[in-house]
Design a protein around this motif. Sequence first.
Motif, PDB file in Angstrom:
ATOM      1  N   LEU A 134     -27.529   5.571 -28.777  1.00 34.29           N
ATOM      2  CA  LEU A 134     -27.365   4.258 -28.157  1.00 34.29           C
ATOM      3  C   LEU A 134     -28.694   3.512 -28.049  1.00 34.29           C
ATOM      4  N   TYR A 135     -29.789   4.250 -27.869  1.00 39.05           N
ATOM      5  CA  TYR A 135     -31.095   3.617 -27.674  1.00 39.05           C
ATOM      6  C   TYR A 135     -32.035   3.848 -28.853  1.00 39.05           C
ATOM      7  N   ALA A 136     -31.470   4.256 -29.990  1.00 38.99           N
ATOM      8  CA  ALA A 136     -32.293   4.477 -31.182  1.00 38.99           C
ATOM      9  C   ALA A 136     -32.729   3.156 -31.815  1.00 38.99           C
ATOM     10  N   ARG A 137     -31.936   2.132 -31.652  1.00 40.70           N
ATOM     11  CA  ARG A 137     -32.296   0.809 -32.163  1.00 40.70           C
ATOM     12  C   ARG A 137     -33.027   0.039 -31.065  1.00 40.70           C
ATOM     13  N   ARG A 138     -34.231  -0.446 -31.349  1.00 39.54           N
ATOM     14  CA  ARG A 138     -35.061  -1.100 -30.348  1.00 39.54           C
ATOM     15  C   ARG A 138     -35.213  -2.568 -30.738  1.00 39.54           C
ATOM     16  N   THR A 150     -35.225   2.880 -35.386  1.00 36.24           N
ATOM     17  CA  THR A 150     -36.218   3.949 -35.398  1.00 36.24           C
ATOM     18  C   THR A 150     -35.619   5.231 -35.950  1.00 36.24           C
ATOM     19  N   LEU A 151     -36.507   6.089 -36.410  1.00 31.36           N
ATOM     20  CA  LEU A 151     -36.079   7.377 -36.969  1.00 31.36           C
ATOM     21  C   LEU A 151     -36.621   8.507 -36.103  1.00 31.36           C
ATOM     22  N   ILE A 152     -36.338   8.421 -34.822  1.00 29.81           N
ATOM     23  CA  ILE A 152     -36.779   9.452 -33.875  1.00 29.81           C
ATOM     24  C   ILE A 152     -35.592  10.371 -33.603  1.00 29.81           C
ATOM     25  N   PRO A 153     -35.630  11.612 -34.089  1.00 27.52           N
ATOM     26  CA  PRO A 153     -34.447  12.498 -33.982  1.00 27.52           C
ATOM     27  C   PRO A 153     -33.928  12.652 -32.564  1.00 27.52           C
ATOM     28  N   GLU A 154     -34.846  12.730 -31.575  1.00 26.94           N
ATOM     29  CA  GLU A 154     -34.415  12.959 -30.200  1.00 26.94           C
ATOM     30  C   GLU A 154     -33.495  11.847 -29.696  1.00 26.94           C
ATOM     31  N   LEU A 155     -33.667  10.655 -30.194  1.00 24.84           N
ATOM     32  CA  LEU A 155     -32.859   9.539 -29.713  1.00 24.84           C
ATOM     33  C   LEU A 155     -31.419   9.596 -30.215  1.00 24.84           C
ATOM     34  N   LEU A 163     -36.437   6.209 -20.441  1.00 30.94           N
ATOM     35  CA  LEU A 163     -37.205   5.013 -20.783  1.00 30.94           C
ATOM     36  C   LEU A 163     -37.139   4.035 -19.624  1.00 30.94           C
ATOM     37  N   HIS A 164     -37.935   2.981 -19.680  1.00 28.29           N
ATOM     38  CA  HIS A 164     -38.001   2.035 -18.571  1.00 28.29           C
ATOM     39  C   HIS A 164     -36.978   0.920 -18.714  1.00 28.29           C
ATOM     40  N   VAL A 165     -37.073   0.164 -19.806  1.00 25.15           N
ATOM     41  CA  VAL A 165     -36.135  -0.934 -20.062  1.00 25.15           C
ATOM     42  C   VAL A 165     -35.734  -0.881 -21.531  1.00 25.15           C
ATOM     43  N   GLN A 166     -34.440  -0.776 -21.778  1.00 20.87           N
ATOM     44  CA  GLN A 166     -33.958  -0.663 -23.147  1.00 20.87           C
ATOM     45  C   GLN A 166     -34.417  -1.839 -23.998  1.00 20.87           C
ATOM     46  N   ASP A 167     -34.767  -1.546 -25.247  1.00 24.91           N
ATOM     47  CA  ASP A 167     -35.111  -2.533 -26.274  1.00 24.91           C
ATOM     48  C   ASP A 167     -36.450  -3.234 -26.084  1.00 24.91           C
TER      49      ASP A 167
END
Length: 412
Positions: A134-138, A150-155, A163-167
């Motif tokens: 859900l939060y992989a796209r910033r 982003t290509l961060i596997p954990e996300l 995180l603080h504030v999405q996007d």
Amino acid sequence: MRHVMVRHSSFALCALVLMAAGASARDLPGKRPTCPQLETRLEQLELQGASERRLRGLRHRIARNCVALNEIQVLGSHNSYHLQPQPTLLSTLLAFDSQFLAWEYSHLPLGDQFESQGIRQIELDVFADPAGGLYARRGGLIAIGQDPQTLIPELYQPGFKVLHVQDLDFETTCFTFRDCLKAIRQWSLRNPRHLPIMVLVEAKDDTIPDPFDFGFATPIPIGAAELDAIDAEIRSVFGPRRLITPDDIRRGRATLEQGVLELGWPRLGAVRGRVLFALDNGGSKRDAYIAGHPSLQGRVMFTDSPPGSPESAFVKMNDPLPDPAAIAALVAAGYIVRTRADADTVQARANDTTQRDAALASGAQFVSTDFPVPSPSFGTPYFVEMPGGAPARCNPVNAPPGCRSEALERLR
């Protein structure tokens, strides 16, 4: 032969009884030095100029057996996972609104905060993401011409994200709640005699304006199921012997508040190497967390609940300035309090120590800051530490007379 065996058995039995009686006698409260007796002895030895080795042993004994969890004060970090937005994004945001100055601070990874800065209270903001991604796209990256995907596997992993504030304000030292918890556990296992670490958890689900239609994520609302899932993630990382829970503090009393006010918090010797959690949210989220769990029975986290509530044990008073005596009164009564030394980078930019000094003097057990070290960006010396530079000090409001800060915990 049988007679001799009986005599020997009887003798052994008598010896065991006598040994047990001796042990019981030693364990009677009247047979051990009481805390006031230990404190008097310490004061005598200090006046006599006794050797540091002898004093150290007695000071540590008092800290172990006579100082309670609520009778110390420790340093905390606010939004402890936070890294400020990359420079290009931050400057773009500031051109739009100066309120984003509040995001101009960064923290070390959690283990480094514990190790080098003496942090013993942290704060984690969590967003529900049961399916992952859900939060992989910033979306905010579009404003500076970067690919938002982003290509961060954990996300992409299922579970809560930190995180603080999405996007917009999404840089973090640990992407998932589970990874943050594992970082705490790993450091704790390497340092089993540390003072208890308190983790303040804020469950977030606020939407944010998307004036340029960048496609900002819509958070999943936090309800009973999500709050249960937070507890489950904590328990998946920390076993019961590593936690301090409301059930541990209530100890058979009708309410948690009665346990706090009548029995008090445990002594440090019983809780070193352990972690306690508290829910930052009030209102409907707090009510949903308490529902079905009177006095937080079976729950992992304490709640920010006003005195007089059955579940009251922890109170959050972020600003110590309007009524400094209010925090001291709560601490003296037996509650644990969290306050803040600064907020939104304001004090650090101006080198204004007014709130910091009030927070430390208030006796709040957890004093949180964005600046455990000075910020190189502001050109001021502002930072916050416990007086003496150790992770903790004896609480200025309610510490027992024999408490000595140097016996609580030292940085390596």
